[in-house]
Every structure is written in structure tokens, then in C-alpha cells.
Write a protein that holds these residues in place. Structure first.
Motif, PDB file in Angstrom:
ATOM      1  N   LEU A   1       0.564  -1.404  -0.084  1.00  0.00           N
ATOM      2  CA  LEU A   1       0.128  -0.020  -0.201  1.00  0.00           C
ATOM      3  C   LEU A   1       0.970   1.179   0.379  1.00  0.00           C
ATOM      4  O   LEU A   1       0.325   2.564  -1.214  1.00  0.00           O
ATOM      5  N   ARG A   2       1.644   1.501   1.117  1.00  0.00           N
ATOM      6  CA  ARG A   2       3.021   2.230   0.854  1.00  0.00           C
ATOM      7  C   ARG A   2       3.587   2.581  -0.620  1.00  0.00           C
ATOM      8  O   ARG A   2       3.513   3.892  -0.699  1.00  0.00           O
ATOM      9  N   ASP A   3       3.985   1.570  -1.155  1.00  0.00           N
ATOM     10  CA  ASP A   3       4.662   1.540  -2.162  1.00  0.00           C
ATOM     11  C   ASP A   3       3.306   2.124  -3.541  1.00  0.00           C
ATOM     12  O   ASP A   3       3.507   3.339  -4.600  1.00  0.00           O
ATOM     13  N   LEU A   4       2.026   1.794  -3.543  1.00  0.00           N
ATOM     14  CA  LEU A   4       1.113   2.095  -4.429  1.00  0.00           C
ATOM     15  C   LEU A   4       0.327   3.920  -3.772  1.00  0.00           C
ATOM     16  O   LEU A   4      -0.009   5.107  -5.296  1.00  0.00           O
ATOM     17  N   LEU A   5       0.604   4.075  -3.252  1.00  0.00           N
ATOM     18  CA  LEU A   5       0.713   5.907  -2.239  1.00  0.00           C
ATOM     19  C   LEU A   5       1.113   6.796  -3.136  1.00  0.00           C
ATOM     20  O   LEU A   5       1.425   7.536  -3.337  1.00  0.00           O
ATOM     21  N   ILE A   6       2.857   6.359  -2.779  1.00  0.00           N
ATOM     22  CA  ILE A   6       4.125   7.048  -3.645  1.00  0.00           C
ATOM     23  C   ILE A   6       3.953   6.733  -4.921  1.00  0.00           C
ATOM     24  O   ILE A   6       3.775   8.185  -5.592  1.00  0.00           O
ATOM     25  N   GLU A   7       3.661   5.241  -5.599  1.00  0.00           N
ATOM     26  CA  GLU A   7       3.447   5.386  -7.274  1.00  0.00           C
ATOM     27  C   GLU A   7       2.570   6.036  -8.235  1.00  0.00           C
ATOM     28  O   GLU A   7       2.654   6.655  -8.551  1.00  0.00           O
ATOM     29  N   GLN A   8       0.846   6.311  -6.915  1.00  0.00           N
ATOM     30  CA  GLN A   8      -0.043   6.772  -7.182  1.00  0.00           C
ATOM     31  C   GLN A   8      -0.402   8.474  -6.866  1.00  0.00           C
ATOM     32  O   GLN A   8      -1.139   9.401  -7.567  1.00  0.00           O
ATOM     33  N   ASP A   9       0.904   8.417  -5.744  1.00  0.00           N
ATOM     34  CA  ASP A   9       0.486   9.788  -5.791  1.00  0.00           C
ATOM     35  C   ASP A   9      -0.238  10.665  -5.271  1.00  0.00           C
ATOM     36  O   ASP A   9      -0.487  11.900  -5.222  1.00  0.00           O
ATOM     37  N   PHE A  10      -0.722   9.932  -4.010  1.00  0.00           N
ATOM     38  CA  PHE A  10      -2.252   9.619  -3.526  1.00  0.00           C
ATOM     39  C   PHE A  10      -2.346  11.001  -3.421  1.00  0.00           C
ATOM     40  O   PHE A  10      -3.665  11.567  -3.247  1.00  0.00           O
ATOM     41  N   PHE A  11      -1.280  12.071  -1.930  1.00  0.00           N
ATOM     42  CA  PHE A  11      -1.431  13.039  -1.263  1.00  0.00           C
ATOM     43  C   PHE A  11      -1.197  14.172  -2.142  1.00  0.00           C
ATOM     44  O   PHE A  11      -2.154  14.995  -1.795  1.00  0.00           O
ATOM     45  N   ALA A  12      -2.033  14.363  -3.103  1.00  0.00           N
ATOM     46  CA  ALA A  12      -1.566  14.716  -4.707  1.00  0.00           C
ATOM     47  C   ALA A  12      -3.182  15.380  -5.105  1.00  0.00           C
ATOM     48  O   ALA A  12      -3.436  16.201  -6.029  1.00  0.00           O
ATOM     49  N   LEU A  13      -3.360  13.547  -5.054  1.00  0.00           N
ATOM     50  CA  LEU A  13      -5.072  14.398  -5.545  1.00  0.00           C
ATOM     51  C   LEU A  13      -5.983  14.885  -5.044  1.00  0.00           C
ATOM     52  O   LEU A  13      -6.368  15.659  -4.439  1.00  0.00           O
ATOM     53  N   ASP A  14      -7.199  15.351  -5.743  1.00  0.00           N
ATOM     54  CA  ASP A  14      -7.773  16.301  -5.785  1.00  0.00           C
ATOM     55  C   ASP A  14      -9.156  15.344  -4.665  1.00  0.00           C
ATOM     56  O   ASP A  14      -8.599  14.545  -4.750  1.00  0.00           O
ATOM     57  N   ASP A  15      -9.714  16.471  -4.292  1.00  0.00           N
ATOM     58  CA  ASP A  15     -10.598  15.874  -2.550  1.00  0.00           C
ATOM     59  C   ASP A  15     -12.014  15.303  -3.489  1.00  0.00           C
ATOM     60  O   ASP A  15     -12.464  14.027  -2.664  1.00  0.00           O
ATOM     61  N   GLU A  16     -12.311  15.014  -4.921  1.00  0.00           N
ATOM     62  CA  GLU A  16     -13.388  14.255  -5.071  1.00  0.00           C
ATOM     63  C   GLU A  16     -13.322  14.231  -6.863  1.00  0.00           C
ATOM     64  O   GLU A  16     -12.781  15.057  -7.911  1.00  0.00           O
ATOM     65  N   TYR A  17     -14.093  13.560  -7.172  1.00  0.00           N
ATOM     66  CA  TYR A  17     -13.934  12.732  -8.775  1.00  0.00           C
ATOM     67  C   TYR A  17     -15.164  12.143  -8.744  1.00  0.00           C
ATOM     68  O   TYR A  17     -15.912  11.122  -8.129  1.00  0.00           O
ATOM     69  N   GLY A  18     -15.816  12.603 -10.168  1.00  0.00           N
ATOM     70  CA  GLY A  18     -17.021  12.181 -11.071  1.00  0.00           C
ATOM     71  C   GLY A  18     -18.449  12.663 -10.621  1.00  0.00           C
ATOM     72  O   GLY A  18     -18.356  13.940 -10.520  1.00  0.00           O
ATOM     73  N   GLU A  19     -19.260  12.727 -10.849  1.00  0.00           N
ATOM     74  CA  GLU A  19     -20.684  12.839 -11.381  1.00  0.00           C
ATOM     75  C   GLU A  19     -21.855  12.511 -10.021  1.00  0.00           C
ATOM     76  O   GLU A  19     -22.014  11.269  -9.965  1.00  0.00           O
ATOM     77  N   LEU A  20     -22.149  13.609  -9.019  1.00  0.00           N
ATOM     78  CA  LEU A  20     -23.279  13.315  -8.618  1.00  0.00           C
ATOM     79  C   LEU A  20     -24.658  12.564  -9.132  1.00  0.00           C
ATOM     80  O   LEU A  20     -25.538  12.963 -10.145  1.00  0.00           O
ATOM     81  N   VAL A  21     -25.529  11.367  -9.381  1.00  0.00           N
ATOM     82  CA  VAL A  21     -26.149  11.248  -9.731  1.00  0.00           C
ATOM     83  C   VAL A  21     -27.095  10.562  -8.878  1.00  0.00           C
ATOM     84  O   VAL A  21     -26.962   9.579  -7.405  1.00  0.00           O
ATOM     85  N   SER A  22     -28.159   9.994  -9.030  1.00  0.00           N
ATOM     86  CA  SER A  22     -29.574   9.740  -8.122  1.00  0.00           C
ATOM     87  C   SER A  22     -28.986   7.905  -7.175  1.00  0.00           C
ATOM     88  O   SER A  22     -29.627   8.224  -6.204  1.00  0.00           O
ATOM     89  N   SER A  23     -28.655   7.693  -8.397  1.00  0.00           N
ATOM     90  CA  SER A  23     -28.741   6.298  -7.935  1.00  0.00           C
ATOM     91  C   SER A  23     -27.853   5.620  -7.927  1.00  0.00           C
ATOM     92  O   SER A  23     -27.015   4.751  -7.912  1.00  0.00           O
ATOM     93  N   GLY A  24     -26.610   6.458  -7.795  1.00  0.00           N
ATOM     94  CA  GLY A  24     -25.029   6.353  -7.738  1.00  0.00           C
ATOM     95  C   GLY A  24     -24.380   6.092  -5.676  1.00  0.00           C
ATOM     96  O   GLY A  24     -25.076   6.826  -4.899  1.00  0.00           O
ATOM     97  N   SER A  25     -23.276   5.667  -5.518  1.00  0.00           N
ATOM     98  CA  SER A  25     -23.160   5.546  -4.886  1.00  0.00           C
ATOM     99  C   SER A  25     -22.014   6.150  -4.390  1.00  0.00           C
ATOM    100  O   SER A  25     -21.856   7.126  -5.504  1.00  0.00           O
ATOM    101  N   GLU A  26     -21.542   6.656  -3.295  1.00  0.00           N
ATOM    102  CA  GLU A  26     -20.196   6.998  -2.692  1.00  0.00           C
ATOM    103  C   GLU A  26     -18.678   6.803  -2.139  1.00  0.00           C
ATOM    104  O   GLU A  26     -19.583   5.837  -1.116  1.00  0.00           O
ATOM    105  N   GLN A  27     -17.590   6.761  -2.684  1.00  0.00           N
ATOM    106  CA  GLN A  27     -16.480   5.681  -2.309  1.00  0.00           C
ATOM    107  C   GLN A  27     -15.721   6.767  -1.457  1.00  0.00           C
ATOM    108  O   GLN A  27     -15.627   7.583  -2.071  1.00  0.00           O
TER     109      GLN A  27
END
Length: 183
Positions: free
Chosen positions: A89-115
């Protein structure tokens, strides 16, 4: 004509080999080193055709608490992951530069889930929310470059458990990852 003494030549060869070896064994990373214990909180909330909403918490001792929503009461599971899984997990966090990601992605839809995924490593902490990404996967795959980085981290953690009571959206994760441009 300048010539190298045998000692200088040996030192130059050793220096070159050590430098080459270090470069090959320690390739550059995108996000830099992450020091300290890792804790994680995931929440997968929605109305699912199969399975229930769930949350997962990983503590610094590698203990995972999985809570699956259910009627009339929630179901809880506790298990431990390995040091190797934490380092993966630590290696993947570094590889994907997780801490530089935006706070939110995707579209809000009425029947959608939220992760929602919160990862803390040492003094760094970051939360990413993923909403409906399938429209982007189908019609605007270039928009998936960054959210796919978060999905890769989510997916690694989701693979730590297999429970038929917990909603399993990995097939949709695969669709997003397959549609996303290379990172």
C-alpha cells in the motif's frame, strides 16, 4: 598523455557500478518517500443491487475492522493484514501520488454510490471521494487519469477481503481502470 593509475581506475569503476546498481534497485518515485504508520478509512455507501454498504478501518497495528450494514443490525469482521500488504500500500500511495489527488471525482447521480477514502501516513492525511465514473469511462476516458489513481489505491485495499455481504464494485473499478489513459 594522462593515464589513470590502477587504483583510480578501480575507484571509478566501483563508483560507476554502485551508482548504476542504486539507480536500478531504487527507481525514482512520483510522490517521494512516505514515512510513518499508515491508517486507512474506507466507506462505500449506496443502494446496491447486491450487498450492503460497508466501512473499513485499518489501524497502525495492521488490524482491519470491517463493518457491513445489514438488517436488523450491522455485521462486523476483524482481521489483520501483513507487513507486506502495508508496504505494498505504501508503495502504491507513492506511485500514484495519492496525497496530490483532488478531493473529489465523478458525477453525482441519484442512484449512484459514494466511495470515501481517507489515508493517513505519518503527519500526512488526505481524503478522496469517488462518485459515478462510468459516464467518463464510456464517453470521456481522458478525464479518468487522476480518478483512476485513487481507484487503484481503493482496489488494492478492497482486495484485502472477500465478503458476499459487502457490496463489491470491483467490476466497475476494472471498467474505469481499463478505460483510463496510462498514468
Amino acid at each position: 598523455m594522462n593515464t589513470l593509475s590502477p587504483n583510480r581506475f578501480a575507484i571509478l569503476c566501483i563508483t560507476a557500478l554502485v551508482s548504476l546498481g542504486c539507480t536500478q534497485e531504487n527507481p525514482p518515485t512520483r510522490g517521494g518517500p512516505l514515512k510513518g504508520p499508515i491508517t486507512v478509512k474506507l466507506e462505500n455507501v449506496g443502494s446496491f443491487a447486491e450487498g450492503e454498504s460497508w466501512s473499513l478501518e485499518l489501524d497502525a497495528d495492521r488490524i482491519v475492522h470491517l463493518n457491513i450494514g445489514g438488517y436488523p443490525s450491522d455485521n462486523s469482521r476483524v482481521f489483520q493484514i501483513t507487513r507486506g500488504q502495508v508496504e505494498e500500500l505504501r508503495d502504491l500511495l507513492i506511485e500514484q501520488d495519492f496525497f496530490a489527488l483532488d478531493d473529489e471525482y465523478g458525477e453525482l447521480v441519484s442512484s449512484g454510490s459514494e466511495q470515501t477514502m481517507t489515508v493517513t501516513c505519518g503527519e500526512q492525511s488526505h481524503t478522496v471521494k469517488l462518485h459515478f465514473l462510468m459516464n467518463w469511462a464510456r464517453f470521456e476516458p481522458d478525464r479518468l487519469r487522476d480518478p483512476a489513481r485513487a481507484v487503484r489505491v481503493w482496489r488494492l485495499i478492497r482486495d484485502w477481503f472477500d465478503d458476499e455481504e459487502a457490496a463489491d464494485l470491483r467490476r466497475y473499478d476494472d471498467m474505469v481502470l481499463n478505460a483510463a489513459p496510462a498514468w
